[in-house]
Scaffold this motif. Structure first.
Motif, PDB file in Angstrom:
ATOM      1  N   VAL A 155      41.698 -88.953 -19.981  1.00  0.00           N
ATOM      2  CA  VAL A 155      41.695 -88.153 -18.747  1.00  0.00           C
ATOM      3  C   VAL A 155      40.261 -88.005 -18.236  1.00  0.00           C
ATOM      4  N   VAL A 156      39.338 -87.737 -19.172  1.00  0.00           N
ATOM      5  CA  VAL A 156      37.939 -87.560 -18.776  1.00  0.00           C
ATOM      6  C   VAL A 156      37.367 -88.870 -18.211  1.00  0.00           C
ATOM      7  N   ALA A 157      37.723 -89.993 -18.830  1.00  0.00           N
ATOM      8  CA  ALA A 157      37.249 -91.290 -18.314  1.00  0.00           C
ATOM      9  C   ALA A 157      37.794 -91.516 -16.900  1.00  0.00           C
ATOM     10  N   GLU A 158      39.049 -91.129 -16.668  1.00  0.00           N
ATOM     11  CA  GLU A 158      39.653 -91.291 -15.337  1.00  0.00           C
ATOM     12  C   GLU A 158      38.984 -90.343 -14.328  1.00  0.00           C
ATOM     13  N   LEU A 159      38.663 -89.125 -14.793  1.00  0.00           N
ATOM     14  CA  LEU A 159      37.966 -88.174 -13.912  1.00  0.00           C
ATOM     15  C   LEU A 159      36.597 -88.724 -13.514  1.00  0.00           C
ATOM     16  N   ARG A 160      35.910 -89.320 -14.517  1.00  0.00           N
ATOM     17  CA  ARG A 160      34.585 -89.895 -14.254  1.00  0.00           C
ATOM     18  C   ARG A 160      34.696 -90.990 -13.186  1.00  0.00           C
ATOM     19  N   ARG A 161      35.811 -91.754 -13.255  1.00  0.00           N
ATOM     20  CA  ARG A 161      36.015 -92.875 -12.343  1.00  0.00           C
ATOM     21  C   ARG A 161      36.402 -92.374 -10.937  1.00  0.00           C
ATOM     22  N   CYS A 162      37.399 -91.446 -10.898  1.00  0.00           N
ATOM     23  CA  CYS A 162      37.933 -91.083  -9.573  1.00  0.00           C
ATOM     24  C   CYS A 162      37.192 -89.913  -8.936  1.00  0.00           C
ATOM     25  N   SER A 163      36.503 -89.110  -9.726  1.00  0.00           N
ATOM     26  CA  SER A 163      35.749 -87.978  -9.157  1.00  0.00           C
ATOM     27  C   SER A 163      34.360 -87.916  -9.759  1.00  0.00           C
ATOM     28  N   PRO A 164      33.489 -88.873  -9.430  1.00  0.00           N
ATOM     29  CA  PRO A 164      32.168 -88.915 -10.054  1.00  0.00           C
ATOM     30  C   PRO A 164      31.309 -87.691  -9.740  1.00  0.00           C
ATOM     31  N   ASP A 165      31.732 -86.903  -8.761  1.00  0.00           N
ATOM     32  CA  ASP A 165      30.959 -85.701  -8.413  1.00  0.00           C
ATOM     33  C   ASP A 165      31.166 -84.581  -9.423  1.00  0.00           C
ATOM     34  N   ILE A 166      32.213 -84.677 -10.255  1.00  0.00           N
ATOM     35  CA  ILE A 166      32.431 -83.637 -11.266  1.00  0.00           C
ATOM     36  C   ILE A 166      31.504 -83.906 -12.452  1.00  0.00           C
ATOM     37  N   TRP A 167      30.697 -82.912 -12.800  1.00  0.00           N
ATOM     38  CA  TRP A 167      29.741 -83.069 -13.899  1.00  0.00           C
ATOM     39  C   TRP A 167      30.447 -82.805 -15.221  1.00  0.00           C
ATOM     40  N   ILE A 168      30.357 -83.769 -16.116  1.00  0.00           N
ATOM     41  CA  ILE A 168      31.034 -83.650 -17.407  1.00  0.00           C
ATOM     42  C   ILE A 168      29.972 -83.632 -18.504  1.00  0.00           C
ATOM     43  N   SER A 169      30.000 -82.591 -19.313  1.00  0.00           N
ATOM     44  CA  SER A 169      29.015 -82.463 -20.391  1.00  0.00           C
ATOM     45  C   SER A 169      29.161 -83.618 -21.383  1.00  0.00           C
ATOM     46  N   VAL A 170      28.028 -84.161 -21.836  1.00  0.00           N
ATOM     47  CA  VAL A 170      28.049 -85.222 -22.846  1.00  0.00           C
ATOM     48  C   VAL A 170      27.686 -84.584 -24.184  1.00  0.00           C
ATOM     49  N   SER A 171      28.636 -84.660 -25.124  1.00  0.00           N
ATOM     50  CA  SER A 171      28.451 -84.028 -26.438  1.00  0.00           C
ATOM     51  C   SER A 171      27.584 -84.891 -27.337  1.00  0.00           C
ATOM     52  N   VAL A 172      27.025 -84.254 -28.372  1.00  0.00           N
ATOM     53  CA  VAL A 172      26.405 -85.024 -29.457  1.00  0.00           C
ATOM     54  C   VAL A 172      27.409 -85.126 -30.586  1.00  0.00           C
ATOM     55  N   THR A 173      27.421 -86.247 -31.272  1.00  0.00           N
ATOM     56  CA  THR A 173      28.316 -86.404 -32.413  1.00  0.00           C
ATOM     57  C   THR A 173      27.673 -87.258 -33.491  1.00  0.00           C
TER      58      THR A 173
END
Ligand code: 5GP
Length: 214
Positions: free
Chosen positions: A48-66
């Motif tokens: 879902v997050v990958a699709e959000l990144r694709r279709c709504s690039p204006d939404i800022w998504i936090s990048v976690s450390v792992t």
């Protein structure tokens, strides 16, 4: 507020006053800039997050450390920052992580500073984290975040997805299923539940929620 065909979005906690049937944020959460997406492993949060990144690039998504090793196709700095145990522990000890959790033998955490900057600008942000992390964010942010739970269409479907990914050894899948059972039971702690019958539908519902959540 639109409801996708088949009505696969519903409020988890109608008792808090929101009408069932739509992907709308409860009134108490409508002024928060932070949306937290959680749910059991394998339910499809990262898709879902990958699709959000694709279709709504204006939404800022936090990048976690792992400390998990990258899966094929994952890029350092896009899906995660991949670090070793020592660096992760250093960040956690220095207070650089808003929350962190151990999941199936690896550590995952949310870098505090990029999120703080983004929220200080008053801009909508999204975290995709596990249940332990979501609980810590609830503690830290109180009512200043909207908590969304992504559910599988059925338990059988979740088992199929976790087993079908084929990227993890059987004992890791078993551990993930055990965690998933516990995570599913936490659905009532969330503001909104979305059922992941279609990535596109969930993505649309997330955009609606994030945009109404400001
Ligand atoms: P995966 O290894 O499949 O990418 O992620 C495993 C689990 O870790 C997923 O449930 C995912 O949501 C969660 N996760 C990813 N990033 C974070 C984070 O920063 N904090 C916490 N607590 N969980 C995370």
């Amino acid at each position: 507020m639109t409801v996708s065909p088949g009505g696969n979005a519903r409020e988890a906690v109608a008792a808090r006053g929101a009408a069932p049937g739509g992907a709308s944020a409860p009134a108490a959460r409508r002024n928060s800039r932070l949306t937290v997406l959680s749910g059991p492993s394998g339910v499809g949060k990262s898709t879902v997050v990958a699709e959000l990144r694709r279709c709504s690039p204006d939404i800022w998504i936090s990048v976690s450390v792992t400390t998990r090793r990258p899966r094929p196709g994952e890029v350092n700095g896009r899906e995660y920052y991949f670090v070793d145990d020592r660096e992760f522990d250093r960040m956690a000890a220095a207070g650089d992580l808003l929350e962190w959790a151990e999941f199936a033998g690896n550590k995952y955490g949310t870098p505090r500073e990029p999120l703080r900057r983004r929220l200080a600008e008053g801009l909508p942000t999204l975290l995709e984290i596990d249940l332990t992390g979501a609980r810590q964010v609830r503690e830290a942010m109180k009512d200043d975040a909207l908590f969304v739970f992504l559910e599988p269409p059925s338990w059988e479907e979740l088992v199929r997805r976790l087993t079908g990914r084929g990227t993890e050894p059987p004992e890791v899948v078993e551990r993930r299923l055990a965690v998933a059972r516990e995570e599913l039971a936490a659905v009532g702690e969330f503001d909104v539940t979305l059922v992941n019958t279609s990535v596109e539908d969930v993505c649309r519902q997330m955009v609606t929620l994030i945009n109404s959540n400001q």
